[in-house]
Design an enzyme around this catalytic site. Structure first.
Site, mmCIF file in Angstrom:
data_model
loop_
_atom_site.group_PDB
_atom_site.id
_atom_site.type_symbol
_atom_site.label_atom_id
_atom_site.label_comp_id
_atom_site.label_asym_id
_atom_site.label_seq_id
_atom_site.Cartn_x
_atom_site.Cartn_y
_atom_site.Cartn_z
ATOM 1 N N GLU A 1 -10.836 -3.418 5.769
ATOM 2 C CA GLU A 1 -10.859 -2.525 4.614
ATOM 3 C C GLU A 1 -11.713 -3.090 3.486
ATOM 4 O OE1 GLU A 1 -6.505 -2.318 5.452
ATOM 5 O OE2 GLU A 1 -6.630 -0.468 4.299
ATOM 6 N N ARG B 1 10.061 1.615 7.169
ATOM 7 C CA ARG B 1 10.108 3.022 6.740
ATOM 8 C C ARG B 1 10.502 3.925 7.899
ATOM 9 N NH1 ARG B 1 4.185 2.892 4.505
ATOM 10 N NH2 ARG B 1 4.420 1.245 2.968
ATOM 11 N N HIS C 1 -3.725 3.304 13.247
ATOM 12 C CA HIS C 1 -3.606 2.115 12.392
ATOM 13 C C HIS C 1 -2.144 1.696 12.448
ATOM 14 C CE1 HIS C 1 -4.480 -0.247 8.562
ATOM 15 N NE2 HIS C 1 -3.152 -0.241 8.618
ATOM 16 N N LEU C 2 -1.865 0.647 13.222
ATOM 17 C CA LEU C 2 -0.478 0.247 13.467
ATOM 18 C C LEU C 2 -0.238 -1.134 12.883
ATOM 19 C CD1 LEU C 2 -0.314 1.405 17.230
ATOM 20 C CD2 LEU C 2 0.056 2.781 15.164
ATOM 21 N N HIS D 1 -4.302 4.954 4.126
ATOM 22 C CA HIS D 1 -5.078 4.106 5.060
ATOM 23 C C HIS D 1 -6.479 4.686 5.318
ATOM 24 C CE1 HIS D 1 -1.061 2.696 7.063
ATOM 25 N NE2 HIS D 1 -1.448 1.811 6.172
ATOM 26 N N ASN E 1 -8.094 -5.914 -4.964
ATOM 27 C CA ASN E 1 -6.940 -5.077 -4.634
ATOM 28 C C ASN E 1 -5.790 -5.537 -5.534
ATOM 29 O OD1 ASN E 1 -4.800 -3.704 -3.532
ATOM 30 N ND2 ASN E 1 -5.155 -4.368 -1.430
ATOM 31 N N ARG F 1 -9.917 -1.299 -4.891
ATOM 32 C CA ARG F 1 -9.083 -0.422 -4.086
ATOM 33 C C ARG F 1 -8.173 0.359 -5.038
ATOM 34 N NH1 ARG F 1 -3.475 -1.457 -1.238
ATOM 35 N NH2 ARG F 1 -3.384 0.470 -0.047
HETATM 36 P P1 ADP Z 1 -0.062 -4.622 6.733
HETATM 37 O O1 ADP Z 1 0.284 -3.184 6.843
HETATM 38 O O2 ADP Z 1 0.926 -5.416 5.922
HETATM 39 O O3 ADP Z 1 -1.509 -4.918 6.430
HETATM 40 P P2 ADP Z 1 -0.677 -5.760 9.313
HETATM 41 O O4 ADP Z 1 -1.778 -4.859 9.684
HETATM 42 O O5 ADP Z 1 -0.989 -7.174 9.000
HETATM 43 O O6 ADP Z 1 0.234 -5.151 8.196
HETATM 44 O O7 ADP Z 1 0.372 -5.741 10.533
HETATM 45 C C1 ADP Z 1 1.565 -6.436 10.479
HETATM 46 C C2 ADP Z 1 2.275 -6.200 11.793
HETATM 47 O O8 ADP Z 1 1.459 -6.682 12.858
HETATM 48 C C3 ADP Z 1 3.615 -6.913 11.907
HETATM 49 O O9 ADP Z 1 4.603 -6.019 12.375
HETATM 50 C C4 ADP Z 1 3.351 -7.946 12.954
HETATM 51 O O10 ADP Z 1 4.480 -8.107 13.758
HETATM 52 C C5 ADP Z 1 2.276 -7.325 13.798
HETATM 53 N N1 ADP Z 1 1.599 -8.360 14.557
HETATM 54 C C6 ADP Z 1 0.814 -9.342 14.102
HETATM 55 N N2 ADP Z 1 0.458 -10.158 15.121
HETATM 56 C C7 ADP Z 1 1.061 -9.676 16.233
HETATM 57 C C8 ADP Z 1 1.113 -10.062 17.603
HETATM 58 N N3 ADP Z 1 0.463 -11.134 18.015
HETATM 59 N N4 ADP Z 1 1.836 -9.309 18.451
HETATM 60 C C9 ADP Z 1 2.496 -8.235 18.015
HETATM 61 N N5 ADP Z 1 2.493 -7.821 16.745
HETATM 62 C C10 ADP Z 1 1.797 -8.526 15.871
#
Ligand code: ADP
Length: 400
Positions: free
Chosen positions: A386, A243, A210-211, A182, A7, A93
């Site tokens: 991914e 965003r 996907h959050l 995504h 990536n 990717r």
């Molecule tokens: P990216 O889009 O950079 O790959 P990720 O999928 O790693 O992002 O998600 C990052 C988000 O996940 C951050 O907002 C982080 O706060 C949240 N996150 C990670 N661990 C936790 C947790 N234990 N509780 C709540 N949110 C979390």
């Protein structure tokens, strides 16, 4: 079979070496500050092998970065393979495949040219992805390579879902439409959901959430993406870490005139200074927001509310779009880790057959059914992967 997954960003490059058949990860890591001073991280996943953490290694270009990765992987003391011959293929990717790519493809000159043609659609990402591919071709001549696109999974959307109600010529001449992103993650979790539910993908209506730092929701009907919340760019849809997500375009004119902003400054605000960070004034990280809210910060609470409310609205919209839903999937950083946000999003949906189980939802980072046993709509936690999806696609192409 071993697949190297790459990536590539403009000054960084993430890599994983994995076996797509077993899912075993052999090594992963990252090259940073390429073209600046060069930092190399290597994390072998094999017992007894030593890793390296942000070590200084000169990397004037991506080619030296790939060569550094290769040297580490085959290193007699701490490598995980004996030689480059043990890498069967490389999966890259690529962010944007435009309308040209609706699935992953083996890379040849024509593919490279078409990815190049997509540069105007992703001016920051595609050039870096191309640089990564060319560097790999230089260091690993003769090794088959595949391109796996973030947009490809969404190419099955019907025109009513991907069209913007703009003058038609902006689609025809300028390719302005919803693409969605995504895709690799949504495709992976949809596949896992079918396995968990013991159903064929064709039998299922899924809503995948996907959050993460970037967030998107996708409606997947019969294994195909039929709508998704991100749009022409990843700025659209849900409010995210920084965003804004969807907003009234009239706001741009109002703010730009009032504060004498040019369009780049305005877009920088929408991309980098908005979202839950902009609303809360605290952070883009949901852990910080939850902590701040627990200590009484009302704006942090508002930011979390806005986020969950918008995810819930997309779930309702996509259930309507598909005429029902069999399962809702939560994935990525927030989806995998935050029981509270999952509960906030999925509660109040009992009218459409969603019944959460608080105890089952008290879980993180592993595949689980988090709805009640009598919930008509299943709610699933599925950690995304991914890199594994890219490796699986690459392996399938090579086997053909
Ligand atoms: P990216 O889009 O950079 O790959 P990720 O999928 O790693 O992002 O998600 C990052 C988000 O996940 C951050 O907002 C982080 O706060 C949240 N996150 C990670 N661990 C936790 C947790 N234990 N509780 C709540 N949110 C979390």
């Amino acid at each position: 079979m071993n697949i190297l997954v790459i990536n590539a960003g403009s000054s960084s490059l993430k890599y994983q070496l994995l076996n797509p058949e077993t899912g075993d990860l052999l090594a992963k890591g990252l090259c940073e500050r390429i073209g600046i001073d060069g930092k190399f991280t290597y994390k072998p996943q094999v017992d007894g092998k030593a890793g390296r953490n942000a070590e200084d290694v000169p990397m004037p270009t991506h080619a030296e970065a790939i060569q550094t990765v290769m040297d580490a992987l085959v290193d007699p003391a701490n490598g995980v393979i004996a030689s480059m011959k043990e890498i069967d293929a490389v999966g890259h990717r690529v962010v944007h495949g435009g309308e040209a790519f609706h699935e992953s493809v083996l890379i040849n000159d024509e593919v490279l040219k078409t990815v190049e043609d997509c540069v105007p659609l992703a001016p920051l990402h595609n050039p870096a992805n191309l640089t990564g591919i060319r560097a790999c071709q230089k260091v690993m001549p003769g090794v088959p390579m595949a391109a796996v696109f973030d947009t490809a999974f969404h190419q099955t959307m019907p025109s009513k879902a991907y069209f913007y109600a703009l003058p038609y010529e902006y689609y025809e001449n300028d390719k302005v439409r919803r693409y969605g992103f995504h895709g690799t993650s949504h495709k992976y979790v949809a596949g896992r959901a079918a396995v968990m539910l013991n159903k064929k993908p064709e039998e299922l209506k899924l809503i995948s959430c996907h959050l993460g730092n970037g967030s998107s929701v996708t409606a997947i009907d019969g294994g195909k993406s039929v709508d998704t919340s991100m749009g022409f760019t990843p700025l659209a849809g849900l409010p995210m870490g920084t965003r804004s997500g969807d907003l009234d375009a009239g706001i741009l004119q109002y703010l730009m005139k009032k504060y004498n902003l040019n369009i780049d400054e305005m877009l920088n605000i929408l991309n980098k200074k908005s979202g839950v960070e902009g609303v809360s004034g605290v952070s883009s990280d949901f852990r910080d927001l939850s902590d701040a809210y627990d200590k009484g910060n009302q704006r942090a609470g508002l930011a979390l509310d806005i986020f969950c409310y918008n995810v819930k609205k997309f779930i309702g919209a996509y259930a309507a779009a598909m005429g029902g839903v069999d399962a809702i999937i939560f994935t990525a950083g927030i989806g995998e880790n935050s029981a509270k946000q999952r509960m906030d999003i999925a509660s109040g949906l009992e009218y459409m057959g969603v019944k959460m189980d608080a105890e089952a939802n008290n879980v993180r980072g592993k595949e689980a059914v988090i709805s009640a046993p009598d919930s008509r709509v299943k709610v699933l936690l599925i950690p995304t992967n991914e890199e594994l999806m890219i490796a699986m696609d690459t392996a399938n192409l090579v086997k053909k």
